[in-house]
Structures are given as structure tokens and as C-alpha cells.
Motif scaffolding. Structure first.
Motif, PDB file in Angstrom:
ATOM      1  N   GLU A 179       0.744  -1.132  -0.036  1.00  0.00           N
ATOM      2  CA  GLU A 179      -0.073  -0.126   0.087  1.00  0.00           C
ATOM      3  C   GLU A 179       0.838   1.222  -0.171  1.00  0.00           C
ATOM      4  OE1 GLU A 179      -3.596  -1.896   2.617  1.00  0.00           O
ATOM      5  OE2 GLU A 179      -2.524  -0.185   3.461  1.00  0.00           O
ATOM      6  N   MET A 180       2.045   1.272   0.569  1.00  0.00           N
ATOM      7  CA  MET A 180       2.916   2.312   0.645  1.00  0.00           C
ATOM      8  C   MET A 180       3.953   2.490  -0.540  1.00  0.00           C
ATOM      9  SD  MET A 180       1.901   3.716   3.414  1.00  0.00           S
ATOM     10  CE  MET A 180       3.136   4.947   3.482  1.00  0.00           C
ATOM     11  N   VAL A 181       3.675   1.868  -1.584  1.00  0.00           N
ATOM     12  CA  VAL A 181       4.627   2.072  -2.681  1.00  0.00           C
ATOM     13  C   VAL A 181       4.601   3.541  -3.005  1.00  0.00           C
ATOM     14  CG1 VAL A 181       4.716   2.023  -5.248  1.00  0.00           C
ATOM     15  CG2 VAL A 181       4.242  -0.128  -3.710  1.00  0.00           C
ATOM     16  N   GLY A 182       5.870   4.013  -3.134  1.00  0.00           N
ATOM     17  CA  GLY A 182       6.148   5.472  -3.460  1.00  0.00           C
ATOM     18  C   GLY A 182       6.484   6.404  -2.287  1.00  0.00           C
ATOM     19  N   ALA A 183       6.210   5.867  -0.991  1.00  0.00           N
ATOM     20  CA  ALA A 183       6.696   6.511   0.019  1.00  0.00           C
ATOM     21  C   ALA A 183       8.040   6.378   0.287  1.00  0.00           C
ATOM     22  CB  ALA A 183       5.787   5.973   1.299  1.00  0.00           C
ATOM     23  N   ALA A 184       8.918   7.138   1.145  1.00  0.00           N
ATOM     24  CA  ALA A 184      10.136   7.154   1.517  1.00  0.00           C
ATOM     25  C   ALA A 184      10.331   5.541   2.396  1.00  0.00           C
ATOM     26  CB  ALA A 184      10.602   8.110   2.331  1.00  0.00           C
ATOM     27  N   PRO A 185      11.556   5.018   1.956  1.00  0.00           N
ATOM     28  CA  PRO A 185      11.773   3.495   2.384  1.00  0.00           C
ATOM     29  C   PRO A 185      11.682   3.595   4.011  1.00  0.00           C
ATOM     30  CG  PRO A 185      13.421   4.093   0.984  1.00  0.00           C
ATOM     31  CD  PRO A 185      12.591   5.328   0.994  1.00  0.00           C
ATOM     32  N   GLU A 186      12.061   4.648   4.531  1.00  0.00           N
ATOM     33  CA  GLU A 186      11.923   4.721   6.094  1.00  0.00           C
ATOM     34  C   GLU A 186      10.386   4.719   6.547  1.00  0.00           C
ATOM     35  OE1 GLU A 186      13.740   6.561   4.579  1.00  0.00           O
ATOM     36  OE2 GLU A 186      15.810   6.099   5.078  1.00  0.00           O
ATOM     37  N   ALA A 187       9.683   5.331   5.858  1.00  0.00           N
ATOM     38  CA  ALA A 187       8.175   5.693   6.016  1.00  0.00           C
ATOM     39  C   ALA A 187       7.455   4.041   5.748  1.00  0.00           C
ATOM     40  CB  ALA A 187       7.627   6.571   5.368  1.00  0.00           C
ATOM     41  N   ARG A 188       7.778   3.498   4.945  1.00  0.00           N
ATOM     42  CA  ARG A 188       7.123   2.143   4.506  1.00  0.00           C
ATOM     43  C   ARG A 188       7.372   1.190   5.759  1.00  0.00           C
ATOM     44  NH1 ARG A 188       8.159  -0.202  -1.551  1.00  0.00           N
ATOM     45  NH2 ARG A 188       6.374  -1.012  -1.297  1.00  0.00           N
ATOM     46  N   THR A 189       8.633   1.262   6.240  1.00  0.00           N
ATOM     47  CA  THR A 189       9.047   0.744   7.418  1.00  0.00           C
ATOM     48  C   THR A 189       8.212   0.624   8.588  1.00  0.00           C
ATOM     49  OG1 THR A 189      11.163   0.080   6.402  1.00  0.00           O
ATOM     50  CG2 THR A 189      10.847  -0.251   8.827  1.00  0.00           C
ATOM     51  N   GLU A 190       8.047   2.074   8.796  1.00  0.00           N
ATOM     52  CA  GLU A 190       7.442   2.647  10.071  1.00  0.00           C
ATOM     53  C   GLU A 190       5.806   2.169   9.916  1.00  0.00           C
ATOM     54  OE1 GLU A 190      10.445   6.244  10.552  1.00  0.00           O
ATOM     55  OE2 GLU A 190       8.391   6.460   9.804  1.00  0.00           O
ATOM     56  N   ALA A 191       5.294   2.352   8.570  1.00  0.00           N
ATOM     57  CA  ALA A 191       4.012   2.118   8.479  1.00  0.00           C
ATOM     58  C   ALA A 191       3.736   0.362   8.575  1.00  0.00           C
ATOM     59  CB  ALA A 191       3.522   2.371   6.947  1.00  0.00           C
ATOM     60  N   VAL A 192       4.442  -0.372   8.168  1.00  0.00           N
ATOM     61  CA  VAL A 192       4.412  -1.852   8.593  1.00  0.00           C
ATOM     62  C   VAL A 192       4.815  -2.206  10.084  1.00  0.00           C
ATOM     63  CG1 VAL A 192       5.611  -3.834   8.161  1.00  0.00           C
ATOM     64  CG2 VAL A 192       5.451  -2.473   6.051  1.00  0.00           C
TER      65      VAL A 192
END
Length: 278
Positions: A179-192
């Protein structure tokens, strides 16, 4: 996937998890619980060759990786990560779809895998680990690894992955990552990570402090989740995540299971590179 690719993916997943601000866990923005980023980096580097050992049984990967990590870091930095990533690595060696391969790997685990995993768990001595009257990790294994994990699944979300073909990893972790495609890598990790923390009581907290405390943390994470814009710059995200991180650490609450599942999600995403990117 070639072993060198699996080893690289494992190291990258471990480091990517440390680059994100994960409330309550160790990360580059703050140590905690008597541990620092360097402990986890040393453990990851030590474990990687064993996780990616070509053709090795899952139990052999687990025991080798845990032993090497303990020697390198001096503490149990990554038992949960190793338990989750070893079968994923074995699955990645096979052609085809990772999830289907993983089902086959789990179905093929035997007594030798259980014996090796039991020895690794006993050596790591994870905090809050209780004793089981019939199938304790301190005693020789008498049932297969999946059966043993199924017995522990009610109180251990990592064990539950073995009993459910990693349902949480695919249904929560990789779903949120996608779902977080396009977000910053760190943000994707935080979201997960926050998705896991809000989805169920963290097993590590529950073992050490009880299910009521773990459920309270889950509720706090659930309330925080809609307040974080994971597509915003880091300062905006961290203005929300940071106080929760400080609060959990002040209370000595370490959601280690959620962090372990986050690493495994990033690892699986890298192994499934045709669909995801890390």
C-alpha cells in the motif's frame, strides 16, 4: 534466487528496519532496553551467511545463525528474526512463487529441524520464555517443528507464523508494504511496524508484562495509527511517533515481535522483487 542475493536481502532488511523510527524498539534515532543499533548490526552480519546457506535445512540455518549472532553481539538480538527468515530463505532458493514455496518448506520440516531450532531457542534464552509441560525447548524435541510451533501459537505470534503459513506476514506486513509504494523507504518500514503493533498484542510484551499490558499497547498503537501521515517528511512522522517511542521505552516495553515481523516483511519483499521493491 542465488545465495548471495538472499544474504544481501537479509542484511538489507535488517538495516532498513533499524533506519526507521519504530516505537519502543531500538533504531537509529534512539537506543533502548540496554541495546544499541550496533548490537543488531553485528548480529545481522553474523547471521546472514547461515540464513543464506545454500541447500541447508531450516533448522541448520536457525541454529547456525543464532549461535553466530550470540557470539557476535553478546546478547539475544535476533532470535525472532532468524526463526522467521530461515524458512523464507529456504523458500527463495526454489523457483516459483515465494508464498507457495514457503508452504512447501514448512510442510517439509522434520524432527531434525525441530531439534536444531529447540537448541537455538534454548541458547538464546528469550525473555519471558516459559516452560511447556510436554514439549519444552530445554528438552529434546519429540514432535516436528510446525507441531511444536502450533502448540505455542496462542501466546507467540512468531510461532503462529509457522502454524498459519505466515499469514500475518503476508496479510498484514506485505499488504501494508504494498500500500505504501512511492513512500520513503523508512516511512514504509514505519507503516509496516505500526500496522503489526496495532493489529495484535505484541508477544514479547505479553511474555514479560502480561497480556493486559500488551493489549493496552496495541490499543495505543491503534489510536496513533490514523494520526501518522506516512507519506509526509520524516520530521512530521516522527513528531507523532517519537513521543510514543519515548513513552514505551520509559515503561520498559519493547514490542520485539512486531519488530521481528517487520524485518521478515522487508526480507520477503526483497525476495519477491518482481512485485515489491525494498
Amino acid at each position: 534466487m542465488r545465495p548471495v542475493g538472499i544474504e544481501t536481502a537479509f542484511r538489507a532488511a535488517c538495516r532498513a528496519e533499524l533506519d526507521a523510527l519504530k516505537p519502543g524498539n531500538v533504531h537509529r534515532f534512539g537506543a533502548g532496553h540496554g541495546m544499541e543499533v550496533a548490537h543488531f548490526e553485528r548480529a545481522a552480519d553474523a547471521a546472514a551467511p547461515f540464513i543464506a546457506a545454500p541447500g541447508a535445512r531450516v533448522g541448520v540455518r536457525i541454529e547456525g545463525a543464532v549461535g553466530a549472532s550470540l557470539r557476535a553481539s553478546g546478547l539475544n538480538a535476533n532470535l525472532g528474526i532468524v526463526l522467521l527468515c530461515a524458512p523464507l530463505a529456504a523458500a527463495a532458493e526454489r523457483p516459483g512463487v515465494l508464498r507457495e514455496n514457503l508452504r512447501a518448506v514448512l510442510a517439509g520440516l522434520d524432527m531434525a529441524d525441530a531439534e536444531a531450532a529447540f537448541r537455538a531457542i534454548a541458547a538464546a534464552s528469550p525473555g519471558g520464555l516459559g516452560r511447556h509441560p510436554e514439549h519444552d525447548v530445554a528438552a529434546p524435541a519429540r514432535i516436528g517443528l510446525v507441531a511444536a510451533m502450533a502448540l505455542a501459537a496462542g501466546g507467540d505470534r512468531i510461532a503462529a507464523q509457522y502454524a498459519t503459513d505466515f499469514a500475518d506476514l503476508f496479510g498484514i506486513g506485505l499488504a501494508r508494504f504494498g500500500e505504501m509504494v512511492g513512500a520513503a523507504p523508512e516511512a514504509r518500514t514505519e507503516a509496516v511496524h505500526l500496522a503489526f503493533l496495532a493489529a495484535f498484542p505484541d508477544s514479547h510484551i505479553a511474555r514479560k508484562f502480561g497480556i493486559e499490558t500488551a493489549e493496552a499497547v496495541r490499543a495505543e498503537a491503534g489510536a496513533l495509527l490514523p494520526q501518522v501521515d506516512f507519506r509526509a517528511p520524516a520530521p512530521a512522522r516522527h513528531a507523532v511517533l517519537g513521543p510514543f517511542d519515548a513513552s514505551l521505552k520509559a515503561r520498559g516495553l519493547n514490542p520485539g515481535t512486531s519488530a521481528d515481523l517487520t524485518v521478515a516483511t522487508l526480507f520477503a519483499a526483497a525476495l519477491s522483487a518482481s512485485r515489491f521493491t525494498l
